[in-house]
Motif scaffolding. Structure first.
Motif, PDB file in Angstrom:
ATOM      1  N   HIS A   1      15.851   1.574  -4.001  1.00  0.00           N
ATOM      2  CA  HIS A   1      16.616   0.671  -3.126  1.00  0.00           C
ATOM      3  C   HIS A   1      16.213  -0.769  -3.403  1.00  0.00           C
ATOM      4  O   HIS A   1      15.167  -1.022  -4.008  1.00  0.00           O
TER       5      HIS A   1
ATOM      6  N   LEU B   1       1.515  -4.091   3.971  1.00  0.00           N
ATOM      7  CA  LEU B   1       2.626  -4.836   3.374  1.00  0.00           C
ATOM      8  C   LEU B   1       2.812  -6.158   4.104  1.00  0.00           C
ATOM      9  O   LEU B   1       2.729  -6.208   5.346  1.00  0.00           O
TER      10      LEU B   1
ATOM     11  N   ARG C   1       1.016   0.531   6.460  1.00  0.00           N
ATOM     12  CA  ARG C   1       1.713   1.737   5.986  1.00  0.00           C
ATOM     13  C   ARG C   1       0.662   2.770   5.577  1.00  0.00           C
ATOM     14  O   ARG C   1       0.335   2.919   4.403  1.00  0.00           O
TER      15      ARG C   1
ATOM     16  N   ASP D   1      15.533  -4.302  -1.079  1.00  0.00           N
ATOM     17  CA  ASP D   1      15.320  -4.656   0.331  1.00  0.00           C
ATOM     18  C   ASP D   1      16.348  -5.678   0.815  1.00  0.00           C
ATOM     19  O   ASP D   1      16.565  -5.810   2.030  1.00  0.00           O
TER      20      ASP D   1
ATOM     21  N   HIS E   1      13.256  -0.703  -6.205  1.00  0.00           N
ATOM     22  CA  HIS E   1      11.944  -0.061  -6.119  1.00  0.00           C
ATOM     23  C   HIS E   1      12.046   1.212  -5.293  1.00  0.00           C
ATOM     24  O   HIS E   1      13.051   1.433  -4.593  1.00  0.00           O
TER      25      HIS E   1
ATOM     26  N   ILE F   1       2.326  -5.780  -1.550  1.00  0.00           N
ATOM     27  CA  ILE F   1       1.727  -4.499  -1.142  1.00  0.00           C
ATOM     28  C   ILE F   1       0.240  -4.588  -1.476  1.00  0.00           C
ATOM     29  O   ILE F   1      -0.123  -4.781  -2.644  1.00  0.00           O
TER      30      ILE F   1
ATOM     31  N   THR G   1       4.290   3.265  -5.755  1.00  0.00           N
ATOM     32  CA  THR G   1       5.494   2.441  -5.803  1.00  0.00           C
ATOM     33  C   THR G   1       6.030   2.454  -7.239  1.00  0.00           C
ATOM     34  O   THR G   1       5.255   2.418  -8.191  1.00  0.00           O
TER      35      THR G   1
ATOM     36  N   ILE H   1       9.950   6.231   1.346  1.00  0.00           N
ATOM     37  CA  ILE H   1      11.131   5.609   1.950  1.00  0.00           C
ATOM     38  C   ILE H   1      12.354   6.330   1.388  1.00  0.00           C
ATOM     39  O   ILE H   1      12.462   6.494   0.164  1.00  0.00           O
TER      40      ILE H   1
ATOM     41  N   ARG I   1      -3.135   7.516   1.459  1.00  0.00           N
ATOM     42  CA  ARG I   1      -2.732   6.414   0.551  1.00  0.00           C
ATOM     43  C   ARG I   1      -2.344   5.261   1.474  1.00  0.00           C
ATOM     44  O   ARG I   1      -1.195   5.059   1.817  1.00  0.00           O
TER      45      ARG I   1
ATOM     46  N   ALA J   1       9.423   4.427  -3.220  1.00  0.00           N
ATOM     47  CA  ALA J   1       8.081   4.853  -2.785  1.00  0.00           C
ATOM     48  C   ALA J   1       8.158   6.332  -2.437  1.00  0.00           C
ATOM     49  O   ALA J   1       8.957   6.729  -1.587  1.00  0.00           O
TER      50      ALA J   1
END
Ligand SMILES: O=C(O)CCC(=O)C(=O)O
Length: 294
Positions: A140, A236, A124, A142, A221, A157, A170, A134, A232, A223
């Motif tokens: 959200h 993941l 990422r 996962d 979480h 991560i 994050t 995201i 950055r 991002a």
């Protein structure tokens, strides 16, 4: 990295995530960073099968005008890469990361068993200024995106750059993993308005390059976007607990390996899949291309 399995276990159980400074030693961090930059810079030289595993920011912005109108256009993003799927197929440095001891130490402690297995490893690289989060930085879980026989999954991560609020760190809602598996799977957790959450429990991770962040995929979480003038980058990786099996028809490269297993058959599988001494840098193999969330 300081080895403190009891501290990790307790924090994971209470908060749903843990932050482990110094997870990646300097040599590993540097090799991973170089490996990721090499893919991005030499994109045009990749085989067609590997090229398909790259997803660009301009495509994401084109697919989601609701998040970016008046702020960012697909053209602004140039060739910025958003995601690289199946990283172990691009370079041996990534395949070897599946067996990286410090990460496996933490996973074994928080799964409470050596019989956890590998699901995926993705890149990422959030580019300077045009790297995007995201769902526009919305919170959200996962879990609703996942297809397994049960919910016991952890995402790691690995931060290749320092992380702060300015470059889309994050964020977590501490303790939000403490809901039933059935509740966590509900589709409304794919994208949640901030005003529906207990923001007093919000934690924005600020950490140095080389830090590992481990979280239960039930934990809420988010991002954010990277609008800073530096990249950055992160890698993941997802892992599943003992006896958690995939139910979708698709598979990632090397999915199912159990690098800490006590069973001879899994040790043999690991040795034959990722031989030591390590594969030479630059070797790449092909696999099916799988979709990811966007
Ligand atoms: O990259 C991050 O900071 C978090 C990624 C994330 O939210 C996700 O993959 O679901």
């Amino acid at each position: 990295m300081i080895y403190e399995p009891e501290v990790w276990r307790r924090a994971y159980q209470d908060d749903g995530f843990i932050v482990v400074p110094g997870l990646l030693d300097q040599a590993t961090l540097s090799a991973l960073y170089k490996g990721l930059e090499k893919i991005i810079e030499n994109r045009e030289e990749l085989t067609p099968a590997l090229k398909e595993k790259l997803f660009l920011e301009r495509e994401h912005v084109k697919n989601n005008p609701q998040y970016y109108a008046g702020d960012l256009t697909p053209e602004d993003c140039g060739d910025a890469v958003r995601q690289i799927e199946d990283l172990p197929l691009f370079d041996a440095v990534f395949a070897r990361l599946i067996c990286y001891s410090p990460m496996l130490d933490v996973l074994e402690a928080i799964f409470g068993s050596p019989e956890f297995s590998f699901n995926y490893l993705i890149g990422r690289p959030k580019a300077a200024r045009v790297g995007n989060g995201i769902s526009d930085g919305h919170f959200h879980r996962d879990t609703p995106f996942e297809e397994f026989t049960s919910v016991n999954t952890i995402v790691v991560i690995m931060c290749l750059n320092d992380m702060s609020a300015e470059n889309g760190a994050t964020e977590f809602i501490r303790g939000s993993h403490q809901v039933s598996d059935e509740e966590a799977k509900k589709s409304y957790w794919r994208d949640v308005d901030r005003d529906k959450l207990d923001l007093e429990e919000r934690v924005v991770v600020g950490c140095s390059a080389g830090t590992g962040i481990f979280f239960n995929t039930k934990t809420l979480h988010a991002a954010g976007h990277n609008r800073s003038d530096r990249p950055r980058h992160a890698i993941l990786s997802e892992w599943v607990g003992p006896n958690v099996l995939p139910t979708s028809p698709d598979r990632y490269a090397y999915q199912g390996l159990r690098p800490r297993s006590k069973e001879a058959v899994y040790r043999k599988q690991l040795e034959m899949s990722i031989p030591t001494p390590p594969l030479t840098s630059g070797s790449a193999r092909l696999a099916v291309s799988l979709p990811f969330i966007f």
